[in-house]
Design a protein around this motif. Structure first.
Motif, PDB file in Angstrom:
ATOM      1  N   ALA A 156      -4.379   5.580   9.260  1.00  0.00           N
ATOM      2  CA  ALA A 156      -4.033   4.678   8.148  1.00  0.00           C
ATOM      3  C   ALA A 156      -2.692   4.033   8.492  1.00  0.00           C
ATOM      4  CB  ALA A 156      -3.942   5.462   6.844  1.00  0.00           C
ATOM      5  N   ARG A 157      -2.314   3.030   7.729  1.00  0.00           N
ATOM      6  CA  ARG A 157      -1.019   2.379   7.972  1.00  0.00           C
ATOM      7  C   ARG A 157      -0.242   2.266   6.663  1.00  0.00           C
ATOM      8  NH1 ARG A 157       1.027  -0.218  12.114  1.00  0.00           N
ATOM      9  NH2 ARG A 157      -0.863  -0.890  13.191  1.00  0.00           N
ATOM     10  N   THR A 158       1.021   2.615   6.707  1.00  0.00           N
ATOM     11  CA  THR A 158       1.914   2.497   5.550  1.00  0.00           C
ATOM     12  C   THR A 158       1.982   1.037   5.092  1.00  0.00           C
ATOM     13  OG1 THR A 158       3.245   4.213   6.562  1.00  0.00           O
ATOM     14  CG2 THR A 158       4.293   2.984   4.794  1.00  0.00           C
ATOM     15  N   PRO A 159       1.896   0.773   3.804  1.00  0.00           N
ATOM     16  CA  PRO A 159       2.060  -0.613   3.343  1.00  0.00           C
ATOM     17  C   PRO A 159       3.490  -1.095   3.583  1.00  0.00           C
ATOM     18  CG  PRO A 159       1.263   0.844   1.565  1.00  0.00           C
ATOM     19  CD  PRO A 159       1.637   1.720   2.716  1.00  0.00           C
ATOM     20  N   GLY A 160       3.638  -2.355   3.986  1.00  0.00           N
ATOM     21  CA  GLY A 160       4.966  -2.957   4.074  1.00  0.00           C
ATOM     22  C   GLY A 160       5.261  -3.701   2.772  1.00  0.00           C
ATOM     23  N   GLU A 161       6.532  -4.050   2.568  1.00  0.00           N
ATOM     24  CA  GLU A 161       6.901  -4.727   1.308  1.00  0.00           C
ATOM     25  C   GLU A 161       6.175  -6.043   1.115  1.00  0.00           C
ATOM     26  OE1 GLU A 161      11.084  -4.994   0.383  1.00  0.00           O
ATOM     27  OE2 GLU A 161      11.393  -3.054   1.379  1.00  0.00           O
ATOM     28  N   THR A 162       5.765  -6.686   2.224  1.00  0.00           N
ATOM     29  CA  THR A 162       5.066  -7.974   2.134  1.00  0.00           C
ATOM     30  C   THR A 162       3.654  -7.829   1.579  1.00  0.00           C
ATOM     31  OG1 THR A 162       4.325  -7.673   4.394  1.00  0.00           O
ATOM     32  CG2 THR A 162       6.329  -9.005   4.071  1.00  0.00           C
ATOM     33  N   VAL A 163       3.188  -6.588   1.380  1.00  0.00           N
ATOM     34  CA  VAL A 163       1.822  -6.398   0.872  1.00  0.00           C
ATOM     35  C   VAL A 163       1.630  -7.117  -0.465  1.00  0.00           C
ATOM     36  CG1 VAL A 163       2.275  -4.223  -0.382  1.00  0.00           C
ATOM     37  CG2 VAL A 163      -0.007  -4.677   0.572  1.00  0.00           C
ATOM     38  N   ILE A 164       2.712  -7.325  -1.191  1.00  0.00           N
ATOM     39  CA  ILE A 164       2.578  -8.008  -2.494  1.00  0.00           C
ATOM     40  C   ILE A 164       2.100  -9.449  -2.322  1.00  0.00           C
ATOM     41  CG2 ILE A 164       4.304  -6.538  -3.622  1.00  0.00           C
ATOM     42  CD1 ILE A 164       6.209  -8.966  -3.501  1.00  0.00           C
ATOM     43  N   HIS A 165       2.228  -9.983  -1.082  1.00  0.00           N
ATOM     44  CA  HIS A 165       1.724 -11.339  -0.807  1.00  0.00           C
ATOM     45  C   HIS A 165       0.350 -11.292  -0.148  1.00  0.00           C
ATOM     46  CE1 HIS A 165       5.688 -12.516  -1.886  1.00  0.00           C
ATOM     47  NE2 HIS A 165       6.241 -11.940  -0.839  1.00  0.00           N
ATOM     48  N   GLY A 166      -0.312 -10.141  -0.193  1.00  0.00           N
ATOM     49  CA  GLY A 166      -1.616  -9.987   0.445  1.00  0.00           C
ATOM     50  C   GLY A 166      -2.611 -11.042  -0.031  1.00  0.00           C
ATOM     51  N   LEU A 167      -3.564 -11.319   0.826  1.00  0.00           N
ATOM     52  CA  LEU A 167      -4.588 -12.329   0.518  1.00  0.00           C
ATOM     53  C   LEU A 167      -5.414 -11.898  -0.699  1.00  0.00           C
ATOM     54  CD1 LEU A 167      -6.040 -12.931   4.099  1.00  0.00           C
ATOM     55  CD2 LEU A 167      -4.516 -14.471   2.811  1.00  0.00           C
ATOM     56  N   ARG A 168      -5.864 -12.880  -1.442  1.00  0.00           N
ATOM     57  CA  ARG A 168      -6.814 -12.627  -2.531  1.00  0.00           C
ATOM     58  C   ARG A 168      -7.583 -13.910  -2.788  1.00  0.00           C
ATOM     59  NH1 ARG A 168      -1.433 -11.719  -5.705  1.00  0.00           N
ATOM     60  NH2 ARG A 168      -0.884 -11.636  -3.515  1.00  0.00           N
ATOM     61  N   ALA A 169      -8.843 -13.758  -3.168  1.00  0.00           N
ATOM     62  CA  ALA A 169      -9.673 -14.946  -3.373  1.00  0.00           C
ATOM     63  C   ALA A 169      -9.444 -15.548  -4.750  1.00  0.00           C
ATOM     64  CB  ALA A 169     -11.144 -14.583  -3.205  1.00  0.00           C
ATOM     65  N   GLY A 170      -9.103 -14.717  -5.737  1.00  0.00           N
ATOM     66  CA  GLY A 170      -8.911 -15.217  -7.103  1.00  0.00           C
ATOM     67  C   GLY A 170      -7.449 -15.474  -7.395  1.00  0.00           C
ATOM     68  N   ASP A 171      -7.110 -15.554  -8.690  1.00  0.00           N
ATOM     69  CA  ASP A 171      -5.716 -15.835  -9.025  1.00  0.00           C
ATOM     70  C   ASP A 171      -5.053 -14.608  -9.665  1.00  0.00           C
ATOM     71  OD1 ASP A 171      -7.028 -15.766 -11.372  1.00  0.00           O
ATOM     72  OD2 ASP A 171      -6.532 -17.818 -12.001  1.00  0.00           O
ATOM     73  N   GLN A 172      -5.427 -13.430  -9.169  1.00  0.00           N
ATOM     74  CA  GLN A 172      -4.818 -12.209  -9.690  1.00  0.00           C
ATOM     75  C   GLN A 172      -3.318 -12.232  -9.402  1.00  0.00           C
ATOM     76  OE1 GLN A 172      -7.519 -12.563  -7.662  1.00  0.00           O
ATOM     77  NE2 GLN A 172      -8.217 -10.537  -7.058  1.00  0.00           N
ATOM     78  N   PRO A 173      -2.539 -11.574 -10.282  1.00  0.00           N
ATOM     79  CA  PRO A 173      -1.091 -11.499 -10.035  1.00  0.00           C
ATOM     80  C   PRO A 173      -0.792 -10.621  -8.819  1.00  0.00           C
ATOM     81  CG  PRO A 173      -1.707 -10.114 -11.902  1.00  0.00           C
ATOM     82  CD  PRO A 173      -2.944 -10.884 -11.511  1.00  0.00           C
ATOM     83  N   ASP A 174       0.422 -10.773  -8.282  1.00  0.00           N
ATOM     84  CA  ASP A 174       0.835  -9.900  -7.181  1.00  0.00           C
ATOM     85  C   ASP A 174       0.800  -8.439  -7.648  1.00  0.00           C
ATOM     86  OD1 ASP A 174       1.434 -12.126  -5.679  1.00  0.00           O
ATOM     87  OD2 ASP A 174       3.616 -11.924  -5.865  1.00  0.00           O
ATOM     88  N   PRO A 175       0.426  -7.536  -6.747  1.00  0.00           N
ATOM     89  CA  PRO A 175       0.584  -6.115  -7.079  1.00  0.00           C
ATOM     90  C   PRO A 175       2.065  -5.756  -7.009  1.00  0.00           C
ATOM     91  CG  PRO A 175      -0.135  -6.350  -4.805  1.00  0.00           C
ATOM     92  CD  PRO A 175      -0.084  -7.753  -5.374  1.00  0.00           C
ATOM     93  N   SER A 176       2.442  -4.614  -7.566  1.00  0.00           N
ATOM     94  CA  SER A 176       3.826  -4.159  -7.360  1.00  0.00           C
ATOM     95  C   SER A 176       3.849  -3.309  -6.093  1.00  0.00           C
ATOM     96  CB  SER A 176       4.323  -3.353  -8.561  1.00  0.00           C
ATOM     97  OG  SER A 176       3.891  -2.010  -8.468  1.00  0.00           O
ATOM     98  N   PHE A 177       4.937  -3.412  -5.343  1.00  0.00           N
ATOM     99  CA  PHE A 177       5.041  -2.651  -4.094  1.00  0.00           C
ATOM    100  C   PHE A 177       4.984  -1.155  -4.381  1.00  0.00           C
ATOM    101  CE2 PHE A 177       7.938  -0.986  -0.606  1.00  0.00           C
ATOM    102  CZ  PHE A 177       6.910  -0.902   0.329  1.00  0.00           C
ATOM    103  N   GLU A 178       5.726  -0.734  -5.412  1.00  0.00           N
ATOM    104  CA  GLU A 178       5.751   0.696  -5.744  1.00  0.00           C
ATOM    105  C   GLU A 178       4.347   1.178  -6.129  1.00  0.00           C
ATOM    106  OE1 GLU A 178       7.803  -1.623  -6.999  1.00  0.00           O
ATOM    107  OE2 GLU A 178       9.443  -1.042  -5.644  1.00  0.00           O
ATOM    108  N   GLY A 179       3.631   0.313  -6.853  1.00  0.00           N
ATOM    109  CA  GLY A 179       2.274   0.682  -7.278  1.00  0.00           C
ATOM    110  C   GLY A 179       1.340   0.832  -6.086  1.00  0.00           C
ATOM    111  N   VAL A 180       1.448  -0.083  -5.127  1.00  0.00           N
ATOM    112  CA  VAL A 180       0.594   0.021  -3.932  1.00  0.00           C
ATOM    113  C   VAL A 180       0.936   1.297  -3.168  1.00  0.00           C
ATOM    114  CG1 VAL A 180      -0.004  -1.023  -1.712  1.00  0.00           C
ATOM    115  CG2 VAL A 180       0.257  -2.481  -3.729  1.00  0.00           C
ATOM    116  N   LEU A 181       2.234   1.557  -3.039  1.00  0.00           N
ATOM    117  CA  LEU A 181       2.647   2.784  -2.327  1.00  0.00           C
ATOM    118  C   LEU A 181       2.080   4.034  -3.005  1.00  0.00           C
ATOM    119  CD1 LEU A 181       6.446   2.263  -1.541  1.00  0.00           C
ATOM    120  CD2 LEU A 181       4.572   2.422   0.127  1.00  0.00           C
ATOM    121  N   ARG A 182       2.113   4.025  -4.331  1.00  0.00           N
ATOM    122  CA  ARG A 182       1.623   5.191  -5.078  1.00  0.00           C
ATOM    123  C   ARG A 182       0.106   5.361  -4.884  1.00  0.00           C
ATOM    124  NH1 ARG A 182       3.183   3.491  -9.902  1.00  0.00           N
ATOM    125  NH2 ARG A 182       1.100   2.766 -10.465  1.00  0.00           N
ATOM    126  N   GLU A 183      -0.622   4.239  -4.981  1.00  0.00           N
ATOM    127  CA  GLU A 183      -2.078   4.335  -4.825  1.00  0.00           C
ATOM    128  C   GLU A 183      -2.439   4.740  -3.397  1.00  0.00           C
ATOM    129  OE1 GLU A 183      -3.800   0.666  -6.304  1.00  0.00           O
ATOM    130  OE2 GLU A 183      -2.997   1.031  -8.312  1.00  0.00           O
TER     131      GLU A 183
END
Ligand code: CIR
Length: 255
Positions: free
Chosen positions: A8-35
């Motif tokens: 697996a790979r640790t998420p980087g802070e830029t993950v909040i800019h990850g691709l998405r097809a819809g117009d969902q809001p950015d995830p929170s970095f802390e939230g991604v790290l927790r999940e």
């Protein structure tokens, strides 16, 4: 779904800019790290030894390691993901894969994302054509799978679905969980197919890991169905990663 190693790979802070097809809001970095941390803990509780690679902030989506590569007990395949921002992620997995596998193949032409590749028992591998996986990439992948002893076949990813495995998952030797739209295409004829209830399409991406089944925790009717089915469920929070169209299978390479 019997495996004891994963990358697996640790998420980087830029993950909040990850691709998405819809117009969902950015995830929170802390939230991604927790999940992500809960996901790794679930894999470990299923008996899997996880190698965690460092973050690659220049690639916002690089924590989704199953798109740029595929692994099998017989060897690995470095892919060329179809999104331009992800095309060069595979090179950053190559050293790790070379350290585990004697045979590391590549994708000589076209584009293919590992998220479009569903391995089933008996060595049958479904490859979904999608916005990420094109016909040239799928054909090249079928040839490489053949070298590793697997039989690839083309499937069609339903419109509006990122990857084949966004809409389908293997849950045991003979059963595939799928959205109604994908099941209706008949692609999985010959398997037992469980369909997720309407409105819970996001619940079709689950990860069977040995005796455990990792699922999203926000699909109550799917969970109830899978519970009756006898799998040992580990419901996980997926709120933040869902904002960037990710599921559970894409966050690890397993063998
Ligand atoms: C992407 O769009 O490439 C990422 N934001 C999500 C990738 C998820 N991968 C997968 O479901 N196999």
């Amino acid at each position: 779904f019997d495996f004891n190693r994963a990358i697996a790979r640790t998420p980087g802070e830029t993950v909040i800019h990850g691709l998405r097809a819809g117009d969902q809001p950015d995830p929170s970095f802390e939230g991604v790290l927790r999940e992500h941390a809960a996901y790794l803990a679930a894999l470990r509780s299923a008996g899997v030894e996880v190698t965690l690679l460092p973050a690659l902030p220049e690639f916002p989506d690089s924590m989704f390691v199953e798109d740029p590569a595929l692994v099998f007990p017989e060897g690995a395949i470095l892919l060329r993901p179809g999104a331009p921002s992800r095309e060069h992620e595979a090179a950053h997995l190559a050293p790790e894969l070379n350290s585990h596998f004697a045979e590391v193949l590549d994708l000589p032409e076209g584009h293919a994302d590992g998220g479009d590749v569903l391995l089933t028992p008996g060595g049958r591998v479904f490859i979904g054509l999608s916005a990420r996986t094109d016909a040239a990439g799928a054909a090249a992948l079928i040839r490489q799978l053949d070298r590793l002893g697997y039989k690839g076949e083309i499937a069609h990813t339903p419109p509006g679905t990122l990857h084949l495995k966004t809409a389908s998952s293997l849950i045991d030797e003979e059963t595939i969980l799928a959205t109604e739209a994908l099941a209706a295409s008949g692609v999985f004829n010959g398997f037992r197919v469980l369909t997720v209830p309407a409105g819970e399409e996001g619940g079709a991406n689950v990860l069977r890991a040995n005796a455990h089944l990792l699922t999203g925790n926000r699909y109550p009717r799917t969970l109830e169905m899978l519970d009756r089915f006898g799998a040992k469920l580990i419901p996980l929070e997926v709120e933040q990663i869902s904002r960037i169209d990710a599921g559970l299978t894409c966050m690890s390479l397993r063998w």
